[in-house]
Design a protein around this motif. Structure first.
Motif, PDB file in Angstrom:
ATOM      1  N   GLU A   1       0.821  -1.208   0.000  1.00  0.00           N
ATOM      2  CA  GLU A   1       0.000   0.000   0.000  1.00  0.00           C
ATOM      3  C   GLU A   1       0.854   1.257   0.000  1.00  0.00           C
ATOM      4  OE1 GLU A   1      -4.153  -1.167   2.311  1.00  0.00           O
ATOM      5  OE2 GLU A   1      -2.454  -0.382   3.458  1.00  0.00           O
ATOM      6  N   LEU A   2       1.871   1.267   0.846  1.00  0.00           N
ATOM      7  CA  LEU A   2       2.731   2.448   0.937  1.00  0.00           C
ATOM      8  C   LEU A   2       3.429   2.723  -0.391  1.00  0.00           C
ATOM      9  CD1 LEU A   2       4.311   1.843   4.468  1.00  0.00           C
ATOM     10  CD2 LEU A   2       2.512   3.474   3.855  1.00  0.00           C
ATOM     11  N   ALA A   3       3.888   1.673  -1.055  1.00  0.00           N
ATOM     12  CA  ALA A   3       4.560   1.848  -2.346  1.00  0.00           C
ATOM     13  C   ALA A   3       3.598   2.396  -3.388  1.00  0.00           C
ATOM     14  CB  ALA A   3       5.159   0.523  -2.806  1.00  0.00           C
ATOM     15  N   ALA A   4       2.356   1.893  -3.387  1.00  0.00           N
ATOM     16  CA  ALA A   4       1.371   2.372  -4.358  1.00  0.00           C
ATOM     17  C   ALA A   4       1.047   3.841  -4.121  1.00  0.00           C
ATOM     18  CB  ALA A   4       0.105   1.520  -4.277  1.00  0.00           C
ATOM     19  N   VAL A   5       0.935   4.238  -2.851  1.00  0.00           N
ATOM     20  CA  VAL A   5       0.642   5.639  -2.537  1.00  0.00           C
ATOM     21  C   VAL A   5       1.798   6.533  -2.974  1.00  0.00           C
ATOM     22  CG1 VAL A   5       0.260   7.287  -0.661  1.00  0.00           C
ATOM     23  CG2 VAL A   5      -0.914   5.084  -0.637  1.00  0.00           C
ATOM     24  N   ASP A   6       3.022   6.098  -2.743  1.00  0.00           N
ATOM     25  CA  ASP A   6       4.186   6.883  -3.167  1.00  0.00           C
ATOM     26  C   ASP A   6       4.205   7.063  -4.677  1.00  0.00           C
ATOM     27  OD1 ASP A   6       5.079   7.293  -0.628  1.00  0.00           O
ATOM     28  OD2 ASP A   6       6.511   5.627  -0.635  1.00  0.00           O
ATOM     29  N   ARG A   7       3.907   6.007  -5.407  1.00  0.00           N
ATOM     30  CA  ARG A   7       3.893   6.107  -6.875  1.00  0.00           C
ATOM     31  C   ARG A   7       2.767   7.030  -7.336  1.00  0.00           C
ATOM     32  NH1 ARG A   7       4.378   0.483  -6.574  1.00  0.00           N
ATOM     33  NH2 ARG A   7       2.325   0.184  -7.506  1.00  0.00           N
ATOM     34  N   TYR A   8       1.643   6.977  -6.649  1.00  0.00           N
ATOM     35  CA  TYR A   8       0.510   7.841  -6.998  1.00  0.00           C
ATOM     36  C   TYR A   8       0.881   9.306  -6.789  1.00  0.00           C
ATOM     37  CZ  TYR A   8      -4.248   9.766  -6.855  1.00  0.00           C
ATOM     38  OH  TYR A   8      -5.383  10.498  -7.083  1.00  0.00           O
ATOM     39  N   ARG A   9       1.497   9.613  -5.652  1.00  0.00           N
ATOM     40  CA  ARG A   9       1.910  10.985  -5.379  1.00  0.00           C
ATOM     41  C   ARG A   9       2.916  11.479  -6.403  1.00  0.00           C
ATOM     42  NH1 ARG A   9       4.739  10.621  -0.073  1.00  0.00           N
ATOM     43  NH2 ARG A   9       5.005  12.854  -0.361  1.00  0.00           N
ATOM     44  N   GLU A  10       3.901  10.639  -6.698  1.00  0.00           N
ATOM     45  CA  GLU A  10       4.942  11.032  -7.644  1.00  0.00           C
ATOM     46  C   GLU A  10       4.371  11.281  -9.032  1.00  0.00           C
ATOM     47  OE1 GLU A  10       7.683   7.852  -7.405  1.00  0.00           O
ATOM     48  OE2 GLU A  10       8.404   8.372  -5.395  1.00  0.00           O
ATOM     49  N   ALA A  11       3.453  10.411  -9.463  1.00  0.00           N
ATOM     50  CA  ALA A  11       2.863  10.577 -10.795  1.00  0.00           C
ATOM     51  C   ALA A  11       2.086  11.886 -10.888  1.00  0.00           C
ATOM     52  CB  ALA A  11       1.948   9.397 -11.112  1.00  0.00           C
ATOM     53  N   ALA A  12       1.319  12.212  -9.834  1.00  0.00           N
ATOM     54  CA  ALA A  12       0.541  13.453  -9.849  1.00  0.00           C
ATOM     55  C   ALA A  12       1.443  14.674  -9.792  1.00  0.00           C
ATOM     56  CB  ALA A  12      -0.437  13.460  -8.680  1.00  0.00           C
ATOM     57  N   GLU A  13       2.494  14.626  -8.988  1.00  0.00           N
ATOM     58  CA  GLU A  13       3.370  15.790  -8.851  1.00  0.00           C
ATOM     59  C   GLU A  13       4.252  15.986 -10.078  1.00  0.00           C
ATOM     60  OE1 GLU A  13       5.394  15.422  -5.116  1.00  0.00           O
ATOM     61  OE2 GLU A  13       3.522  15.379  -3.961  1.00  0.00           O
ATOM     62  N   ARG A  14       4.569  14.890 -10.797  1.00  0.00           N
ATOM     63  CA  ARG A  14       5.350  15.007 -12.034  1.00  0.00           C
ATOM     64  C   ARG A  14       4.454  15.251 -13.240  1.00  0.00           C
ATOM     65  NH1 ARG A  14       7.686   9.941 -10.672  1.00  0.00           N
ATOM     66  NH2 ARG A  14       6.745   9.198 -12.603  1.00  0.00           N
ATOM     67  N   LEU A  15       3.132  15.238 -13.002  1.00  0.00           N
ATOM     68  CA  LEU A  15       2.159  15.361 -14.095  1.00  0.00           C
ATOM     69  C   LEU A  15       2.368  14.264 -15.125  1.00  0.00           C
ATOM     70  CD1 LEU A  15       2.359  19.251 -14.581  1.00  0.00           C
ATOM     71  CD2 LEU A  15       0.902  17.952 -13.014  1.00  0.00           C
ATOM     72  N   ASP A  16       2.680  13.058 -14.630  1.00  0.00           N
ATOM     73  CA  ASP A  16       3.014  11.910 -15.474  1.00  0.00           C
ATOM     74  C   ASP A  16       1.768  11.043 -15.653  1.00  0.00           C
ATOM     75  OD1 ASP A  16       3.986   9.636 -16.674  1.00  0.00           O
ATOM     76  OD2 ASP A  16       5.813   9.551 -15.453  1.00  0.00           O
ATOM     77  N   MET A  17       1.024  11.254 -16.734  1.00  0.00           N
ATOM     78  CA  MET A  17      -0.218  10.535 -16.949  1.00  0.00           C
ATOM     79  C   MET A  17       0.019   9.071 -17.301  1.00  0.00           C
ATOM     80  SD  MET A  17      -2.096  12.843 -16.007  1.00  0.00           S
ATOM     81  CE  MET A  17      -3.490  11.739 -16.059  1.00  0.00           C
ATOM     82  N   ALA A  18       1.138   8.766 -17.939  1.00  0.00           N
ATOM     83  CA  ALA A  18       1.447   7.373 -18.257  1.00  0.00           C
ATOM     84  C   ALA A  18       1.659   6.570 -16.977  1.00  0.00           C
ATOM     85  CB  ALA A  18       2.686   7.300 -19.151  1.00  0.00           C
ATOM     86  N   ALA A  19       2.386   7.168 -16.026  1.00  0.00           N
ATOM     87  CA  ALA A  19       2.597   6.493 -14.743  1.00  0.00           C
ATOM     88  C   ALA A  19       1.281   6.362 -13.984  1.00  0.00           C
ATOM     89  CB  ALA A  19       3.626   7.256 -13.911  1.00  0.00           C
ATOM     90  N   MET A  20       0.441   7.370 -14.076  1.00  0.00           N
ATOM     91  CA  MET A  20      -0.860   7.317 -13.427  1.00  0.00           C
ATOM     92  C   MET A  20      -1.692   6.176 -14.000  1.00  0.00           C
ATOM     93  SD  MET A  20      -2.931   8.954 -11.201  1.00  0.00           S
ATOM     94  CE  MET A  20      -2.356  10.651 -11.105  1.00  0.00           C
ATOM     95  N   ALA A  21      -1.711   6.045 -15.304  1.00  0.00           N
ATOM     96  CA  ALA A  21      -2.487   4.986 -15.951  1.00  0.00           C
ATOM     97  C   ALA A  21      -1.976   3.611 -15.550  1.00  0.00           C
ATOM     98  CB  ALA A  21      -2.437   5.150 -17.469  1.00  0.00           C
TER      99      ALA A  21
END
Length: 471
Positions: free
Chosen positions: A348-368
């Motif tokens: 869970e913690l890893a998924a939340v970190d990736r979610y935060r990073e994707a939103a802050e980098r404006l990385d839609m591919a990572a978000m998807a």
């Protein structure tokens, strides 16, 4: 880990470092030590009278020394907790006394609809709520009796607020309802004494107060509707509960262990998962109350019947209807059971970190890549809903992509927890500004390392999570 001088007040072991996290700070090294301290505080005679609590605060303050810094910080934090408890007790006494004098015209439920405990005679009341005269605390301990009664009520604030939250699904309303419960108890304080009696008595008042509120504010869950010009996905619209709000995990931090005894177990089952909260809102109020008191709080059928002014047969009948109705509104594979809160998993913690990073980098591919194929996004109380990875990404990209006219700004996300799940507080810095302002509180459901559900709430509750409105 923290420096060696940072010690747990329960076991004297080292306290883990927070590693840059924001929000409330714990001075205990583990949940077990927090539970142990909780049980000690709740034990009969713990922190006795208000005068004893004042003496404890004075003693702690007298032991303070600024060196070494880590110990100083831990001691001040523990002192702040005791002062905070004293302040809550004083506020409870002040507010209850003031409201009683004013006639309490601003109650959530200004007139009772359900029968109240004040109508119960000694002959009608079972042993666990037998009326007794209040002891003259002022004569026995030198502390004001009213202040000691306020301290007694305050000890049950958290579990009663969670009870009201389960009944209503709203954090805001749960705060108002528990305060009204205390006001009603204050007016009858000369009648009752004893921790066990007061606890059962308070649950009765709280339950009836919630039932009054639900009758005066009748509301039925509906389905989201498709909005013109908006792509929602091909799935059926999910249930829409406009009044649903998140609950901070930190306010459940004093949950005792499951083996701490019958009373403590009522607090131990503090899982308030949004899925179950949403399903509960589909039940009629009395069925909801019967199910919560029996299956969540764990009261016997006879006690539940007394609290609800029903016969035992009527309670059992209500449960026979409520349990299958609850299961019908749960997702496939979910059982109608409440489990203890569990710490966040590394997944869970890893998924939340990736979610935060994707939103802050404006990385839609990572978000998807982080979303499941059938992920769901809802935004109570707003009418927006989206089902499916592609649909969610298309919607989110409108505000995250700087090349699009709907670009909202740069984001920062602070991790927290709500309803037993990981969550993030979203702050946005609009173009041309320098301050990040609170925008969202997103509660996440993680499955297999990917995000399966995002429930986005408005940010006004962030202070309850120990988080600021600006960064």
């Amino acid at each position: 880990m923290s420096a060696p001088d940072a010690t747990c007040p329960a076991c004297a072991g080292p306290v883990p470092a927070r590693a840059g996290r924001r929000g409330r700070t714990s001075v205990y090294c583990s949940a077990a030590c927090r539970q142990r301290a909780y049980r000690e505080r709740r034990a009969p005679g713990a922190a006795g009278s208000v005068r004893e609590l004042i003496s404890d605060v004075a003693e702690r303050a007298g032991r303070l020394t600024p060196q070494p810094p880590e110990t100083f910080y831990a001691d001040v934090t523990e002192l702040s907790s005791s002062v905070g408890r004293l302040r809550r007790i004083a506020r409870t006494a002040r507010d209850a006394a003031g409201a009683a004098e004013d006639g309490a015209s601003d109650n959530v439920t200004p007139e009772d609809v359900t029968p109240g405990t004040e109508n119960v005679t000694p002959e009608e009341a079972p042993e666990y709520v037998t009326p007794r005269p209040v002891t003259n605390h002022a004569a026995d301990s030198g502390a004001p009796g009213d202040a000691d009664f306020a301290a007694l009520m305050e000890a049950y604030r958290r579990e009663l607020q969670v009870h009201c939250y389960r009944m209503t699904g709203s954090y805001d309303e749960s705060e108002d309802l528990v305060q009204e419960t205390f006001l009603k108890a204050w007016r009858r304080r000369e009648t009752y004494e004893g921790r066990a009696a007061v606890r059962a008595w308070l649950y009765r008042i709280a339950t009836n107060t919630c039932l009054d509120h639900l009758r005066r504010n009748s509301r039925t869950p509906a389905r989201y509707e498709r909005l013109p010009g908006m792509a929602h996905g091909d799935a059926e619209p999910p249930a829409r509960i406009t009044w649903l709000q998140p609950y901070p995990d930190e306010l459940l931090a004093d949950v005792p262990a499951a083996d701490a005894g019958p009373e403590a177990q009522a607090v131990a089952r503090e899982t308030v998962d949004l899925v179950f909260l949403a399903a509960l809102q589909h039940l009629p109020p009395r069925q909801r109350a019967a199910l919560v008191l029996r299956d969540v709080v764990g009261l016997p059928a006879a006690e539940t019947a007394h609290l609800l002014d029903l016969s035992t047969a009527a309670v059992n009948s209500a449960l026979q209807r409520a349990r299958p109705a609850l299961r019908a509104h749960l997702p496939a594979g979910k059982r109608a059971e409440w489990a203890p809160l569990t710490p966040p998993t590394p997944e869970e913690l890893a998924a939340v970190d990736r979610y935060r990073e994707a939103a802050e980098r404006l990385d839609m591919a990572a978000m998807a890549a982080l979303l499941t194929e059938d992920a769901t996004l809802t935004m109570p109380p707003n009418p927006f809903w989206f089902v499916g990875r592609r649909t969610i990404v298309d919607f989110v990209s409108q505000s995250l992509d700087p090349a699009l006219p709907g670009f909202f700004g740069d984001w920062r996300h602070v991790p927290t927890r709500a309803n037993g799940r990981p969550a993030v507080a979203g702050y946005v810095r609009r173009p041309g500004t320098t301050v990040y302002r609170a925008q969202t509180l997103e509660v996440l459901r993680v499955e297999g390392g990917r995000i399966a559900e995002i429930t986005t709430f408005e940010p006004h509750l962030l202070p309850a999570f120990g988080l600021p409105m600006t960064l």
